[in-house]
Design a protein around this motif. Sequence first.
Motif, PDB file in Angstrom:
ATOM      1  N   ALA A  45      62.729  58.730  76.302  1.00 24.41           N
ATOM      2  CA  ALA A  45      62.247  59.688  77.307  1.00 24.41           C
ATOM      3  C   ALA A  45      62.348  61.128  76.802  1.00 24.41           C
ATOM      4  O   ALA A  45      61.840  62.043  77.441  1.00 24.41           O
ATOM      5  N   ARG A  46      63.012  61.325  75.639  1.00 21.05           N
ATOM      6  CA  ARG A  46      63.195  62.678  75.125  1.00 21.05           C
ATOM      7  C   ARG A  46      61.946  63.154  74.377  1.00 21.05           C
ATOM      8  O   ARG A  46      61.346  62.368  73.646  1.00 21.05           O
ATOM      9  N   GLU A  94      52.471  61.080  71.492  1.00 23.01           N
ATOM     10  CA  GLU A  94      53.596  61.715  72.197  1.00 23.01           C
ATOM     11  C   GLU A  94      53.093  62.607  73.324  1.00 23.01           C
ATOM     12  O   GLU A  94      52.090  63.312  73.186  1.00 23.01           O
ATOM     13  N   GLU A  95      53.851  62.615  74.391  1.00 25.82           N
ATOM     14  CA  GLU A  95      53.546  63.428  75.585  1.00 25.82           C
ATOM     15  C   GLU A  95      53.931  64.900  75.371  1.00 25.82           C
ATOM     16  O   GLU A  95      53.265  65.796  75.863  1.00 25.82           O
ATOM     17  N   HIS A  96      55.028  65.110  74.664  1.00 27.64           N
ATOM     18  CA  HIS A  96      55.569  66.470  74.536  1.00 27.64           C
ATOM     19  C   HIS A  96      56.219  66.640  73.167  1.00 27.64           C
ATOM     20  O   HIS A  96      57.130  65.891  72.834  1.00 27.64           O
ATOM     21  N   ASP A 156      70.719  65.447  71.979  1.00 25.67           N
ATOM     22  CA  ASP A 156      70.890  64.921  73.347  1.00 25.67           C
ATOM     23  C   ASP A 156      69.646  65.150  74.213  1.00 25.67           C
ATOM     24  O   ASP A 156      69.498  64.544  75.270  1.00 25.67           O
ATOM     25  N   ARG A 157      68.806  66.092  73.802  1.00 23.57           N
ATOM     26  CA  ARG A 157      67.610  66.443  74.586  1.00 23.57           C
ATOM     27  C   ARG A 157      66.327  65.995  73.942  1.00 23.57           C
ATOM     28  O   ARG A 157      65.301  65.827  74.614  1.00 23.57           O
ATOM     29  N   PHE A 158      66.339  65.889  72.580  1.00 23.11           N
ATOM     30  CA  PHE A 158      65.116  65.670  71.808  1.00 23.11           C
ATOM     31  C   PHE A 158      65.323  64.527  70.812  1.00 23.11           C
ATOM     32  O   PHE A 158      66.446  64.244  70.408  1.00 23.11           O
ATOM     33  N   ARG A 159      64.215  63.918  70.414  1.00 25.75           N
ATOM     34  CA  ARG A 159      64.217  63.107  69.197  1.00 25.75           C
ATOM     35  C   ARG A 159      63.927  64.070  68.048  1.00 25.75           C
ATOM     36  O   ARG A 159      62.797  64.513  67.881  1.00 25.75           O
TER      37      ARG A 159
END
Length: 262
Positions: free
Chosen positions: A85-86, A110-112, A133-136
Amino acid sequence: MNPRYDVVSIFPEYLQPLELSLIGKARRAGLLELTIRDLREFTTDRHRTVDDTPYGGGAGMVMKAEPWAQALEAIQPSEAEDPEARPVLVVPSPAGEVFTQRTAEDFAREEHIVFACGRYEGIDERVLEWAADRFRVRPVSLGDYVLNGGEVAVMAMVEATARLLPGVIGNPESLIEESHADGLLEYPVYTKPSVWRDRPVPEVLLSGNHAAIARARRDWQLERTSRRRPDLIKDLPEDALDRRDRTLLDEWAREREQDDTV
Ligand code: JF5
């Protein structure tokens, strides 16, 4: 949903070419969202400082962690339990995994995606650890050479990715032809006039014999690839080459051996 691309840079004006041509048109058509942000907007000191000297010594400067954390938090405020989800955080770097058409195809799904343009000797490594923790987080290289900053690499990656989005390329036939990813370089192309400055177009292309044209183009692909990119020939899957392909490659290999033996 249409994808979102955020780019963070200390030289946002360098990214202006992305507003032009194909990507700009796609953006105006609402096929993608592109936001370019100035890293200095996320500094809090009077001098808007983004760099400092490296611990341990060495040449050049390193990008400070806190402006990057502020920028990345503004773009992606929440941590996500599920890694899938990141959003992706792309960090251009000569020390990254190499960007290929496969990477562009992955990115186009990818969405974002957030692109973090480093300058100087790079970004404090702890930013990449913290951001996980927020991103791949994906350090990505365009190739084995050094640029002054990530901006030019991001322009290449955004263009390679955005042109794969549905509706961005006027004639999707050309995408299908490319994606016939046979692992070989493209064959040479010709247009009118049929003779230019004493140079005729290869005769077979005027023959109307579609099977012969397809075979000639295949031969040219093989010849070009074996000369310019022998590494690609080595990487081909076992079943990628037919009998004639193998015969031609063996023939050229023998000819080149001859040429090398003085
Ligand atoms: C950069 C520190 C980023 O030089 C590059 C690059 C080369 N291939 N792909 C990217 O990126 C800029 C330079 C120094 C971080």
